[in-house]
Design an enzyme around this catalytic site. Structure first.
Site, PDB file in Angstrom:
ATOM      1  N   ASP A  47     -65.382 -29.676   1.232  1.00 33.59           N
ATOM      2  CA  ASP A  47     -64.936 -30.864   1.956  1.00 33.59           C
ATOM      3  C   ASP A  47     -64.781 -32.008   0.950  1.00 33.59           C
ATOM      4  O   ASP A  47     -65.621 -32.195   0.079  1.00 33.59           O
ATOM      5  CB  ASP A  47     -65.996 -31.230   3.007  1.00 33.59           C
ATOM      6  CG  ASP A  47     -65.596 -32.469   3.778  1.00 33.59           C
ATOM      7  OD1 ASP A  47     -64.683 -32.358   4.613  1.00 33.59           O
ATOM      8  OD2 ASP A  47     -66.182 -33.547   3.528  1.00 33.59           O
ATOM      9  N   ILE A  48     -63.683 -32.733   1.081  1.00 34.96           N
ATOM     10  CA  ILE A  48     -63.482 -33.888   0.195  1.00 34.96           C
ATOM     11  C   ILE A  48     -64.089 -35.107   0.893  1.00 34.96           C
ATOM     12  O   ILE A  48     -63.685 -35.439   2.015  1.00 34.96           O
ATOM     13  CB  ILE A  48     -61.979 -34.105  -0.080  1.00 34.96           C
ATOM     14  CG1 ILE A  48     -61.394 -32.901  -0.827  1.00 34.96           C
ATOM     15  CG2 ILE A  48     -61.743 -35.395  -0.859  1.00 34.96           C
ATOM     16  CD1 ILE A  48     -61.991 -32.639  -2.197  1.00 34.96           C
ATOM     17  N   GLU A 175     -41.956 -44.591  -9.539  1.00 33.44           N
ATOM     18  CA  GLU A 175     -41.332 -43.820  -8.449  1.00 33.44           C
ATOM     19  C   GLU A 175     -40.487 -44.736  -7.582  1.00 33.44           C
ATOM     20  O   GLU A 175     -39.402 -44.369  -7.134  1.00 33.44           O
ATOM     21  CB  GLU A 175     -42.411 -43.142  -7.585  1.00 33.44           C
ATOM     22  CG  GLU A 175     -41.862 -42.229  -6.484  1.00 33.44           C
ATOM     23  CD  GLU A 175     -41.577 -42.896  -5.140  1.00 33.44           C
ATOM     24  OE1 GLU A 175     -41.007 -42.236  -4.257  1.00 33.44           O
ATOM     25  OE2 GLU A 175     -41.918 -44.088  -4.967  1.00 33.44           O
ATOM     26  N   ASP A 204     -47.364 -38.356  -1.180  1.00 31.50           N
ATOM     27  CA  ASP A 204     -46.866 -39.729  -1.170  1.00 31.50           C
ATOM     28  C   ASP A 204     -46.988 -40.222   0.267  1.00 31.50           C
ATOM     29  O   ASP A 204     -46.259 -39.770   1.149  1.00 31.50           O
ATOM     30  CB  ASP A 204     -45.395 -39.730  -1.645  1.00 31.50           C
ATOM     31  CG  ASP A 204     -44.834 -41.138  -1.788  1.00 31.50           C
ATOM     32  OD1 ASP A 204     -45.549 -42.113  -1.514  1.00 31.50           O
ATOM     33  OD2 ASP A 204     -43.642 -41.236  -2.187  1.00 31.50           O
ATOM     34  N   ASP A 305     -58.525 -38.509   5.610  1.00 37.14           N
ATOM     35  CA  ASP A 305     -59.552 -37.473   5.498  1.00 37.14           C
ATOM     36  C   ASP A 305     -58.933 -36.082   5.616  1.00 37.14           C
ATOM     37  O   ASP A 305     -59.150 -35.205   4.771  1.00 37.14           O
ATOM     38  CB  ASP A 305     -60.591 -37.707   6.611  1.00 37.14           C
ATOM     39  CG  ASP A 305     -61.829 -36.848   6.435  1.00 37.14           C
ATOM     40  OD1 ASP A 305     -62.056 -36.339   5.316  1.00 37.14           O
ATOM     41  OD2 ASP A 305     -62.580 -36.691   7.422  1.00 37.14           O
TER      42      ASP A 305
HETATM   43  N1  TRP Z   1     -42.202 -43.626  -1.489  1.00 35.10           N
HETATM   44  C1  TRP Z   1     -41.278 -43.005  -0.562  1.00 35.10           C
HETATM   45  C2  TRP Z   1     -40.028 -43.842  -0.529  1.00 35.10           C
HETATM   46  O1  TRP Z   1     -40.112 -45.035  -0.528  1.00 35.10           O
HETATM   47  C3  TRP Z   1     -41.828 -42.879   0.818  1.00 35.10           C
HETATM   48  C4  TRP Z   1     -41.126 -41.858   1.579  1.00 35.10           C
HETATM   49  C5  TRP Z   1     -40.137 -42.004   2.467  1.00 35.10           C
HETATM   50  C6  TRP Z   1     -41.407 -40.487   1.511  1.00 35.10           C
HETATM   51  N2  TRP Z   1     -39.748 -40.813   2.958  1.00 35.10           N
HETATM   52  C7  TRP Z   1     -40.527 -39.874   2.381  1.00 35.10           C
HETATM   53  C8  TRP Z   1     -42.308 -39.728   0.782  1.00 35.10           C
HETATM   54  C9  TRP Z   1     -40.552 -38.486   2.547  1.00 35.10           C
HETATM   55  C10 TRP Z   1     -42.320 -38.374   0.955  1.00 35.10           C
HETATM   56  C11 TRP Z   1     -41.445 -37.751   1.816  1.00 35.10           C
HETATM   57  O2  TRP Z   1     -38.944 -43.314  -0.580  1.00 35.10           O
HETATM   58 ZN    ZN Z   2     -44.214 -43.760  -2.121  1.00 37.70          ZN
END
Ligand code: TRP
Ligand code: ZN
Ligand code: CA
Length: 441
Positions: A47-48, A175, A204, A305
C-alpha cells in the site's frame, strides 16, 4: 539454375572431417521431468501511504510559494522542484541523472532515476511531468503524478525490490509547453536504448478534485493491469478520451514504445452518468485546471490514494513478473551421419513422465552440421507418426548447418513416447550429421 555459385568448394575435405565424428547411438538423456513449475505470478505491491504522497504535494506547494507562486519551465520553482525530488531519490539509493535542454531561451531539466538491478534489456518506465503552468503551483497538474511516482519509487527502495525488469522513473520538464522535456529525452535515446523500454506508464493529473477514473487505451497488457486493479477495488473505470496525445506518453508512443497511464480528468465536465458511477458533481473534473487555484486544496484524497496504489500495483505487476520457466528438457546428443543424397536418418528422444499432451509451443532444438543445408529436409516425427516439417529442401540455401530452435504446435500429440528428428539429404556432394536434437516441453 545456380551454376555460377561455387557450391561444392571444399566439400570433400569437409566430409572427411565430419564423417569421423558420426556415431550411431541414440541414447536419450532426459533432465528431471518433474520439477514443479515455479510461480509466474508477480509479487504483490505494498500500500502506498497517502500521507506520504500528500506530504510531497505540500512540499511542492511550499516550493511554489517560495518561488513566485509557480513551478513553471524557466522559473526558479521548477529547478527547486527537481532538486527536491532528486534528493529523496538519491537518499533512497537511486542512480539519478539530470538532463538539461534549452527551450524558449531558458534551461529545462528532466530527472531520470534508475533503480539498480533488473534486466537491462527490459526497462519498465514510469513518468510524470514536474512543471506547472506559470499561473499557479500545479499541485493536481502535475504535482499529483510526480508525487505518486516519487512515493512508488521510494516504496521500491523500502522493499529493496529485486524486480525482473529494470525500473526507471522520469520527471519531465516543459510538458506544459508541448511535451518538450519528454520529447527531448526520447529523441536523445539511441534506438538501441529505446528498444529496451518494454513499457512507459504516464501519470498526469491523478488527484482531480471532482475525479473520474480514466485508464489510457493503449498497450493492452498495461491497460489490463490498471483495469484489474480498479476492478479489485470495485471502482469502475472508463477509457481516457480527454485528448489523446496531450501528455508525455505521446513522446514514447510516437517511437513505438508501449504506453499506458491514469488520469482523473481536466477541464471537461463530468456527465450525470459519470456522477452516478463516481459521485461528485456535473462540473469540471478539475475546475482549477491551469489556474492559480491548483493548490493543495485542489486534490481529492481518495482519487490520489487509489491512483498511487494503482501505480505501485502496475510497477510490481509488470516489473516483477517472471516468464514461466521452460518445462522438462529431453535431449539426444549422439551424432547421426546423414548419407549424401540418401535415405532419411533419425535421432530419437524418449519422453517420459510428462502428463497429457505436448504444448502448443514445443521447442525443437535442432543442431545439424552440414556443408550445404539446403540439401536437407528436416522433420519432427511425433510418437504416433505425425510429421511436422521443420525445414524444406531448398537448392539455393547454401549456408552451413541447421542450428536453431523451432516452435511447433504439438498440442494434439501425447507428450510421452519416442519423438524423432528425421533428416534426409536430397542432393549429391555436400554432407553432414545430426549433432543434437532437443525437445523442451
Ligand atoms: N497536462 C495535460 C494537458 O494540459 C492534461 C491533460 C489533458 C491530460 N488531457 C489529458 C493528461 C489526457 C493526460 C491525458 O494537456
Ligand atoms: Zn499536466
Ligand atoms: Ca548432399
Amino acid at each position: 539454375m545456380n551454376l555460377s555459385v561455387p557450391r561444392r568448394a571444399g566439400a570433400v575435405a569437409a566430409f572427411t572431417a565430419l564423417a569421423v565424428t558420426a556415431l550411431a547411438g541414440t541414447t536419450a538423456s532426459a533432465a528431471p521431468p518433474a520439477a514443479p513449475a515455479a510461480p509466474s505470478a508477480a509479487l504483490a505491491a505494498p500500500d502506498i501511504p497517502l500521507a506520504n504522497v500528500k506530504q510531497h504535494l505540500a512540499d511542492l506547494q511550499s516550493i511554489a510559494t517560495a518561488n513566485g507562486g509557480n513551478r513553471a519551465h524557466g522559473r526558479t520553482g521548477y529547478k527547486a522542484s527537481i532538486d527536491f525530488v532528486k534528493a529523496k531519490l538519491d537518499a533512497a539509493g537511486y542512480t539519478t541523472t539530470v538532463q538539461q535542454f534549452t527551450y524558449n531561451g531558458t534551461t529545462g531539466y528532466n530527472l531520470i532515476a534508475d533503480w539498480p538491478g533488473g534486466d537491462p534489456n527490459q526497462v519498465l518506465m514510469a513518468g510524470a511531468h514536474l512543471d506547472s503552468v506559470s499561473s499557479g503551483a500545479g499541485i493536481n497538474d502535475n504535482g499529483s503524478g510526480s508525487a505518486g511516482i516519487l512515493e512508488t519509487a521510494l516504496a521500491v527502495a523500502r522493499a529493496n525490490l529485486q524486480p525482473s525488469k529494470h525500473l526507471r522513473f522520469g520527471w519531465w520538464g516543459a510538458e506544459e509547453l508541448g511535451l518538450v522535456g519528454s520529447k527531448y529525452y526520447v529523441n536523445n535515446l539511441p534506438s538501441s536504448e529505446r528498444s529496451k523500454i518494454s513499457g512507459y506508464l504516464n501519470f498526469d493529473m491523478i488527484g482531480s478534485p471532482n475525479p473520474g477514473y480514466f485508464v489510457y487505451d493503449d498497450d493492452p497488457a498495461i491497460e489490463q493491469t490498471f483495469k484489474g486493479y480498479f476492478a479489485g477495488l470495485g471502482v469502475p473505470t472508463e477509457i481516457e478520451t480527454e485528448g489523446d496525445g496531450r501528455s508525455d506518453h505521446a513522446s514514447f508512443k510516437n517511437v513505438g514504445i508501449p504506453v499506458g497511464g491514469l488520469f482523473t480528468g481536466a477541464s471537461r465536465v463530468k456527465t450525470s452518468a459519470q456522477v452516478q458511477k463516481w459521485g461528485g458533481t456535473t462540473t469540471a473534473f478539475d475546475r482549477c485546471y491551469h489556474s492559480s487555484c491548483d493548490t493543495t486544496s485542489n486534490i481529492n484524497d481518495t482519487a490520489l490514494d487509489r491512483n498511487s496504489d494503482a501505480i505501485a500495483h502496475a510497477i510490481w505487476t509488470l516489473g516483477t513478473a517472471t516468464t514461466p520457466p521452460p518445462g522438462p528438457v529431453f535431449e539426444n546428443t549422439a551424432d547421426v551421419a546423414i548419407p549424401d543424397n540418401g535415405a532419411a536418418v533419425t535421432s530419437t528422444v524418449n519422453v517420459t513422465g510428462v502428463t497429457g499432451n505436448a504444448p502448443s509451443t514445443l521447442k525443437v532444438g535442432v543442431d545439424i552440421i552440414h556443408t550445404w543445408r539446403g540439401d536437407l529436409v528436416v522433420d519432427l516425427v511425433a510418437p504416433d507418426g505425425t510429421v511436422y516439417n521443420l525445414k524444406p529442401f531448398s537448392s539455393s540455401d547454401s549456408a552451413d548447418n541447421v542450428q536453431t530452435t523451432y516452435t511447433v504446435n504439438a498440442s494434439s500429440e501425447l507428450a510421452n513416447g519416442a519423438w524423432k528428428l528425421r533428416v534426409q539429404d536430397k542432393a549429391a556432394q555436400d554432407t553432414g550429421y545430426i549433432n543434437g536434437f532437443k525437445l523442451t516441453f
